[in-house]
Design a protein around this motif. Sequence first.
Motif, PDB file in Angstrom:
ATOM      1  N   GLU A  44      -9.241  -1.405  -3.943  1.00 52.72           N
ATOM      2  CA  GLU A  44      -7.744  -2.013  -3.703  1.00 52.72           C
ATOM      3  C   GLU A  44      -7.244  -0.754  -2.886  1.00 52.72           C
ATOM      4  OE1 GLU A  44      -5.836  -3.403  -7.115  1.00 52.72           O
ATOM      5  OE2 GLU A  44      -6.134  -5.520  -6.581  1.00 52.72           O
ATOM      6  N   VAL A  45      -7.116   0.519  -3.700  1.00 53.93           N
ATOM      7  CA  VAL A  45      -6.416   1.433  -2.776  1.00 53.93           C
ATOM      8  C   VAL A  45      -7.151   1.737  -1.377  1.00 53.93           C
ATOM      9  CG1 VAL A  45      -5.902   3.925  -2.978  1.00 53.93           C
ATOM     10  CG2 VAL A  45      -5.785   2.791  -4.766  1.00 53.93           C
ATOM     11  N   ARG A  46      -8.258   1.739  -1.411  1.00 56.67           N
ATOM     12  CA  ARG A  46      -9.018   1.693   0.179  1.00 56.67           C
ATOM     13  C   ARG A  46      -8.703   0.785   1.051  1.00 56.67           C
ATOM     14  NH1 ARG A  46     -15.023   3.938  -1.841  1.00 56.67           N
ATOM     15  NH2 ARG A  46     -14.334   6.243  -2.188  1.00 56.67           N
ATOM     16  N   MET A  47      -8.739  -0.567   0.551  1.00 55.59           N
ATOM     17  CA  MET A  47      -8.314  -1.682   1.499  1.00 55.59           C
ATOM     18  C   MET A  47      -6.927  -1.572   2.047  1.00 55.59           C
ATOM     19  SD  MET A  47     -10.086  -5.023  -0.200  1.00 55.59           S
ATOM     20  CE  MET A  47      -9.221  -4.784  -1.650  1.00 55.59           C
ATOM     21  N   ALA A  48      -5.942  -1.124   1.030  1.00 59.19           N
ATOM     22  CA  ALA A  48      -4.615  -0.963   1.421  1.00 59.19           C
ATOM     23  C   ALA A  48      -4.288   0.127   2.555  1.00 59.19           C
ATOM     24  CB  ALA A  48      -3.838  -0.592   0.331  1.00 59.19           C
ATOM     25  N   GLY A  49      -5.201   1.190   2.095  1.00 55.67           N
ATOM     26  CA  GLY A  49      -5.283   2.282   3.266  1.00 55.67           C
ATOM     27  C   GLY A  49      -5.901   1.833   4.517  1.00 55.67           C
ATOM     28  N   CYS A 113       2.945  -1.266   4.290  1.00 54.08           N
ATOM     29  CA  CYS A 113       1.727  -0.819   4.054  1.00 54.08           C
ATOM     30  C   CYS A 113       1.302   0.437   3.236  1.00 54.08           C
ATOM     31  CB  CYS A 113       0.758  -0.741   5.247  1.00 54.08           C
ATOM     32  SG  CYS A 113       0.389  -2.285   5.938  1.00 54.08           S
ATOM     33  N   LYS A 114       2.331   1.353   3.586  1.00 56.62           N
ATOM     34  CA  LYS A 114       2.324   2.871   2.913  1.00 56.62           C
ATOM     35  C   LYS A 114       2.939   2.553   1.419  1.00 56.62           C
ATOM     36  CE  LYS A 114       2.892   5.892   6.879  1.00 56.62           C
ATOM     37  NZ  LYS A 114       3.968   6.664   7.943  1.00 56.62           N
ATOM     38  N   ALA A 115       3.977   1.856   1.480  1.00 55.74           N
ATOM     39  CA  ALA A 115       4.580   1.580   0.015  1.00 55.74           C
ATOM     40  C   ALA A 115       3.348   0.918  -0.832  1.00 55.74           C
ATOM     41  CB  ALA A 115       5.641   0.362   0.030  1.00 55.74           C
ATOM     42  N   GLU A 118       0.911   3.316  -2.260  1.00 53.44           N
ATOM     43  CA  GLU A 118       1.586   4.092  -3.018  1.00 53.44           C
ATOM     44  C   GLU A 118       1.483   3.444  -4.285  1.00 53.44           C
ATOM     45  OE1 GLU A 118       5.344   5.272  -1.735  1.00 53.44           O
ATOM     46  OE2 GLU A 118       4.233   6.781  -0.330  1.00 53.44           O
ATOM     47  N   GLU A 119       1.920   2.155  -4.368  1.00 57.30           N
ATOM     48  CA  GLU A 119       1.974   1.254  -5.684  1.00 57.30           C
ATOM     49  C   GLU A 119       0.459   1.256  -6.208  1.00 57.30           C
ATOM     50  OE1 GLU A 119       2.782  -1.631  -8.500  1.00 57.30           O
ATOM     51  OE2 GLU A 119       4.066  -0.048  -7.457  1.00 57.30           O
ATOM     52  N   PHE A 120      -0.674   0.927  -5.313  1.00 57.22           N
ATOM     53  CA  PHE A 120      -1.854   0.594  -6.044  1.00 57.22           C
ATOM     54  C   PHE A 120      -2.497   2.100  -6.498  1.00 57.22           C
ATOM     55  CE2 PHE A 120      -3.179  -3.241  -3.249  1.00 57.22           C
ATOM     56  CZ  PHE A 120      -2.240  -3.885  -3.936  1.00 57.22           C
ATOM     57  N   SER A 121      -1.883   3.192  -5.730  1.00 55.36           N
ATOM     58  CA  SER A 121      -2.515   4.410  -6.046  1.00 55.36           C
ATOM     59  C   SER A 121      -1.881   4.902  -7.457  1.00 55.36           C
ATOM     60  CB  SER A 121      -2.126   5.550  -5.219  1.00 55.36           C
ATOM     61  OG  SER A 121      -2.823   5.198  -3.750  1.00 55.36           O
ATOM     62  N   ALA A 122      -0.688   4.420  -7.508  1.00 52.62           N
ATOM     63  CA  ALA A 122       0.026   4.651  -9.195  1.00 52.62           C
ATOM     64  C   ALA A 122      -0.527   4.218 -10.296  1.00 52.62           C
ATOM     65  CB  ALA A 122       1.536   4.476  -8.941  1.00 52.62           C
ATOM     66  N   ARG A 123      -1.557   2.921 -10.062  1.00 53.95           N
ATOM     67  CA  ARG A 123      -1.757   2.017 -11.181  1.00 53.95           C
ATOM     68  C   ARG A 123      -3.262   2.609 -11.466  1.00 53.95           C
ATOM     69  NH1 ARG A 123      -3.546  -2.294 -10.279  1.00 53.95           N
ATOM     70  NH2 ARG A 123      -3.288  -2.576  -7.672  1.00 53.95           N
ATOM     71  N   LEU A 124      -3.993   3.601 -10.847  1.00 54.97           N
ATOM     72  CA  LEU A 124      -5.105   4.157 -10.975  1.00 54.97           C
ATOM     73  C   LEU A 124      -5.199   4.646 -12.723  1.00 54.97           C
ATOM     74  CD1 LEU A 124      -6.377   6.133  -7.871  1.00 54.97           C
ATOM     75  CD2 LEU A 124      -7.290   3.853  -8.665  1.00 54.97           C
TER      76      LEU A 124
END
Length: 316
Positions: A44-49, A113-115, A118-124
């Motif tokens: 998910e983080v990579r897709m958002a990135g 997209c950046k937000a 950050e949201e997905f990264s914070a959930r790791l």
Amino acid sequence: MIIDRNASVTPTRFESPWLRRTLGKRIGRASRDDMLRALLWVSEVRMAGDVAAAWREFHREIDREYNEAERRRERLSWQRSDQVAIGCHKIAKELADKLWGERSEAEHALVQCKAIVEEFSARLGLSINDEQSGSQDWRAALDVLSGQLVPAKQRLAKLLSKDQRKLYRLAELERRKRQVASTPVTTIEQLDAMEQHEFDDAVRRAFESDGFHAASLNPRILEISRDGVTGLVFCDHVRFPAPDAQTDVRTIVTAQRLASERDDDSIVVISNLAYISRSANRHCADSSPAIELVQRPELQQWIEWGVPLRNRSGLI
């Protein structure tokens, strides 16, 4: 859980023995569900990135095109006597104005997209049960932003293609202008200096050169015919007109009355003025008989540069 020691991905080797033991225990106790959950988190983080990176690249592209349009506009802003330069300046301004909106939209999409990244990264590392209720909304927002990128690229391509077509037409005008520079022609300045009857004759000869049969009926009035179609031409000439002079309502009403008296379905108004008043232009659009207006820029292209009149009606 079996760890493939030949895999290219290896665990981080910490300096602290305790951290190394802790990591080893966690890997050893990880189930298939844990590994799949970790893969989904990272994916998910990579897709958002990836979506953010695509919007970032698109924003850079549209920013380059906007800056180039602005440079073109500024470079030509001082040239006000040459029709081709005026046209290039106008085209650059139109493109820059439209790119401004597209660039702003791309910038806002990139921020969103950046937000999401950050949201997905914070959930790791969080448990699935610990997810906030808005996570589904973040995923839906990412889907929307991803879907909007393709039409945004299509709009940009359409704008640039339209800009290129307009520039090509101006390049053709410039080519014709250069071709006639060494041959004797009637210039727009000479048309301005003419008396009314001289202007009428110049317009009549230009129609005859285009294959029409043309005859003078009265001062300002010509009759033209070709392929069985006959119409009236009203020559609206002003000697040495001011740069901001406008064709007024009275001129349009006069031309319309003359056409009505002869039962003509349409009339062509040939003018050496560059502008038309708003009220006159509005009346032209709603008038009957129909008014075909040829103003200064097109008059110069026609008589001085040899560009045929645009075929916008059955008369010309």
